[in-house]
Design a protein around this motif. Structure first.
Motif, short mmCIF file in Angstrom:
data_model
loop_
_atom_site.label_atom_id
_atom_site.label_comp_id
_atom_site.label_asym_id
_atom_site.label_seq_id
_atom_site.Cartn_x
_atom_site.Cartn_y
_atom_site.Cartn_z
N LYS A 66 0.81 -1.22 0.00
CA LYS A 66 0.00 0.00 0.00
C LYS A 66 0.84 1.27 0.00
N THR A 67 2.16 1.14 -0.03
CA THR A 67 3.02 2.32 -0.01
C THR A 67 3.57 2.68 -1.39
N VAL A 68 3.43 1.78 -2.36
CA VAL A 68 4.01 2.00 -3.68
C VAL A 68 3.22 3.07 -4.44
N LYS A 69 3.95 4.00 -5.06
CA LYS A 69 3.31 5.07 -5.84
C LYS A 69 3.59 4.87 -7.32
N PHE A 70 2.55 5.06 -8.14
CA PHE A 70 2.63 4.87 -9.59
C PHE A 70 2.32 6.20 -10.28
#
Length: 398
Positions: A66-70
């Motif tokens: 839930k921390t990954v940014k795209f």
């Protein structure tokens, strides 16, 4: 309506996609430089990304983080952001059981896009938020204060100097337009400081783990007979943001030659962070009905990778590879890996290259732009002889 009924309706909205035609498979491309990515192909790229993520994160599931940014810096239909959202919605179900909370977190904290035109920004918001207004009544995101949400678009102007844009090379005569027309001055590449620019667009220090997209390929003619490629600017700008992974689908013409792409080609071939390269010599295998000369490819750039690149070639269903290759072995990319052994055998003989006597634009030392034909022979003329082959059937007829 009960809370349970509302939850069932919301879950149905995510599950019905497999039973109804996907609208993003039905829309027509606006032009050859604004080609929409088919959902199936977008998912192929996401599969490659997920495999690489797992390999470099001890088998971890990218879609359960839930921390990954795209970031899609050139979003058109919104297909990448939509499919990423769908995968995260499934992957985060155990950690965030409440569907509303989960979807809202993904859309407000994890997926970001920059529209390339006003029209495509509206299309992307409908694809991702189910509403052209991110804060609208029907939006599945519930925390946005603005219509745009995390899919930004505003009109950007070119910076003209001597008839061309300093950032993208667009012709002023063609693209210096009134307010009623799109400028095609794409925000992501029209800045000298992309890090600061993204902080202005989305607020705060924006660090993206993954940058993914299908950038515009070219702009109209610069006044000559050829269009101006611009996809390389998106790749170069994305690298400046220092993501963990960068993956884009671009024309394959950069591999060999053409239109001022020499520096870009050398940078790509010499970059040991190139992890995967999937080449489609026939662009119709990816974009049915669209002609992109020399085909298209997608690559996966990994900031932590330092080694050979896995190269796969796909043509009309035939898959060759992956083959581990040193992209920088030659100054151009030999697309068919099967021919490498032949090339190396020829080079071992140490014979003079045909380039010493033949060139594409000056065959055997003669230019091909002769326009001095005349009927009467002059003293300084040099006779030229050629062999004329006549079809036997024609000779017999005569």
């Amino acid at each position: 309506m009960s809370g349970k009924a509302e939850a069932l309706i919301e879950q149905a909205s995510f599950s019905l996609r497999g039973r109804n035609p996907d609208v993003l498979t039905c829309i027509a491309n606006l032009s050859n430089d604004e080609v929409f990515t088919p959902p199936e192909f977008a998912n192929r790229m996401l599969d490659t990304l997920a495999e690489a993520w797992a390999a470099s994160h001890d088998g971890a599931n990218l879609w359960a983080d839930k921390t990954v940014k795209f970031l899609d810096p050139c979003t058109k239909s919104g297909v990448f952001l939509r499919e990423i959202t769908s995968r995260l919605t499934k992957g985060l179900a155990d950690e965030m059981p409440d569907l509303k909370e989960r979807v809202n977190h993904i859309l407000t904290r994890q997926v970001f896009g920059i529209g390339i035109t006003h029209l495509t920004s509206l299309l992307a918001r409908r694809s991702v938020y189910c509403s052209k207004h991110a804060n609208g009544l029907h939006s599945i995101a519930k925390s946005f204060m603005s219509d745009a949400g995390n899919i930004w678009f505003e009109r950007v102007e070119h910076t003209w100097e001597k008839g061309k844009c300093l950032y993208c090379g667009a012709s002023q005569a063609t693209y210096d337009r009134g307010e009623g027309l799109e400028t095609h001055a794409y925000a992501f590449i029209h800045t000298d400081d992309i890090t600061t620019r993204l902080a202005e667009l989305f607020g705060g220090d924006m660090r993206f783990d993954v940058i993914i997209g299908n950038p515009p390929y070219q702009l109209g003619s610069d006044g000559g007979t050829r269009d101006v490629p611009i996809y390389q600017h998106f790749v170069e700008q994305a690298k400046k943001l220092e993501p963990h992974f960068l993956t884009m689908v671009i024309p394959s013409r950069w591999m060999a030659s053409g239109l001022g792409l020499g520096e870009f080609r050398q940078a790509m071939l010499g970059d040991r962070r190139m992890r995967e390269l999937v080449d489609y010599p026939a662009a119709s295998d990816v974009f049915p009905g669209v002609e992109v000369k020399a085909g298209v490819c997608y690559f996966l750039w990994d900031a932590t990778h330092d080694g050979d690149c896995n190269v796969t070639t796909i043509r009309t269903g035939e898959v060759v590879g992956p083959m581990a290759r040193n992209l920088g072995e030659y100054d151009v990319f030999v697309r068919d890996g099967r021919s490498m052994s032949i090339l190396r055998k020829v080079q071992k003989r140490g014979e003079l290259s045909i380039n010493t006597i033949l060139a594409r634009d000056k065959e055997f030392g003669w230019t091909s732009n002769f326009d001095g034909f005349h009927e009467v022979r002059c003293a300084e003329d040099l006779p030229l002889y050629y062999i004329r082959t006549i079809n036997p059937a024609i000779r017999k007829h005569k």
